[in-house]
Write a protein that holds these residues in place. Structure first.
Motif, PDB file in Angstrom:
ATOM      1  N   LEU A 103       8.794   1.125  -6.931  1.00 24.58           N
ATOM      2  CA  LEU A 103       7.545   0.971  -6.180  1.00 24.58           C
ATOM      3  C   LEU A 103       6.328   1.262  -7.042  1.00 24.58           C
ATOM      4  O   LEU A 103       5.275   0.648  -6.879  1.00 24.58           O
ATOM      5  N   PHE A 108       5.308  -4.843  -9.696  1.00 25.23           N
ATOM      6  CA  PHE A 108       6.395  -4.404  -8.832  1.00 25.23           C
ATOM      7  C   PHE A 108       7.718  -5.000  -9.310  1.00 25.23           C
ATOM      8  O   PHE A 108       7.808  -6.186  -9.588  1.00 25.23           O
ATOM      9  N   ASP A 109       8.725  -4.169  -9.426  1.00 27.11           N
ATOM     10  CA  ASP A 109      10.040  -4.596  -9.902  1.00 27.11           C
ATOM     11  C   ASP A 109      10.962  -4.806  -8.708  1.00 27.11           C
ATOM     12  O   ASP A 109      11.689  -3.906  -8.292  1.00 27.11           O
ATOM     13  N   ARG A 110      10.901  -6.013  -8.164  1.00 27.23           N
ATOM     14  CA  ARG A 110      11.679  -6.323  -6.970  1.00 27.23           C
ATOM     15  C   ARG A 110      13.179  -6.153  -7.201  1.00 27.23           C
ATOM     16  O   ARG A 110      13.893  -5.628  -6.356  1.00 27.23           O
ATOM     17  N   ALA A 113      14.080  -2.517  -7.098  1.00 24.86           N
ATOM     18  CA  ALA A 113      13.967  -2.013  -5.723  1.00 24.86           C
ATOM     19  C   ALA A 113      15.156  -2.491  -4.894  1.00 24.86           C
ATOM     20  O   ALA A 113      15.750  -1.713  -4.132  1.00 24.86           O
ATOM     21  N   GLU A 114      15.513  -3.742  -5.047  1.00 28.26           N
ATOM     22  CA  GLU A 114      16.649  -4.290  -4.297  1.00 28.26           C
ATOM     23  C   GLU A 114      17.955  -3.597  -4.692  1.00 28.26           C
ATOM     24  O   GLU A 114      18.764  -3.235  -3.835  1.00 28.26           O
TER      25      GLU A 114
END
Length: 168
Positions: A103, A108-110, A113-114
């Motif tokens: 976050l 943003f590192d999707r 995060a996923e």
């Protein structure tokens, strides 16, 4: 107001978004830490329980936390592999820390995060699976009369919880 130095500073871009992300991160971290510490310290603590045992709810056994008598709740929690449960909860905590880092990353590192959310879900599922197995092991020890009494208490528990799930 004017800047006493006479210089005009341009507003920093993203400062507001960063503050929001930090606030959300802090709230999420406090929630996770509270849940993990509370659950880990309560299992096997010998503390007296009320009608609703959060130890069982945290293992995916919601209405059974109300329907099972105290001695049966204890019998279910006694069947839990505490070391495995602690490992699952540690993994959930680490996954939340990794989610926090994702976050705060810019951009943003999707994918990170996923991955963190998937690990958290898998660890929570493993803890719930352990709770379900412990419950089934306990239910298997009950005779027909005891199971019928449990069904009656379970019906009352579900009605009691009706405000939360619309009475279904």
């Amino acid at each position: 107001m004017s800047d006493p130095s006479g210089e005009h500073k341009a507003p920093r871009r993203g400062a507001r978004g960063l503050k929001i992300a930090l606030g959300l991160s802090l709230g999420l971290n406090l929630l996770i830490v509270g849940l993990v510490v509370g659950a880990v310290t309560s299992i096997g603590s010998g503390r007296p329980m009320g009608d609703d045992d959060p130890r069982l709810r945290s293992l995916g056994l919601g209405p059974f936390a109300i329907a099972l008598p105290r001695d049966e709740r204890q019998a279910v929690t006694d069947r839990i592999d505490r070391a495995a449960l602690r490992a699952d909860r540690r993994e959930m905590g680490q996954a939340m820390a990794d989610l926090r880092a994702a976050l705060l990353s810019e951009p943003f590192d999707r994918a990170a995060a996923e991955a963190a959310l998937n690990r958290s879900r898998d660890a929570a599922s493993a803890a719930q699976g352990q709770g379900h197995r412990a419950l089934l092991d306990h239910l298997e020890t009950l005779d027909a009369t005891e199971r019928a009494a449990l069904v009656e208490r379970l019906g009352r528990a579900l009605r009691r919880m009706g405000g939360r799930d619309g009475g279904r």
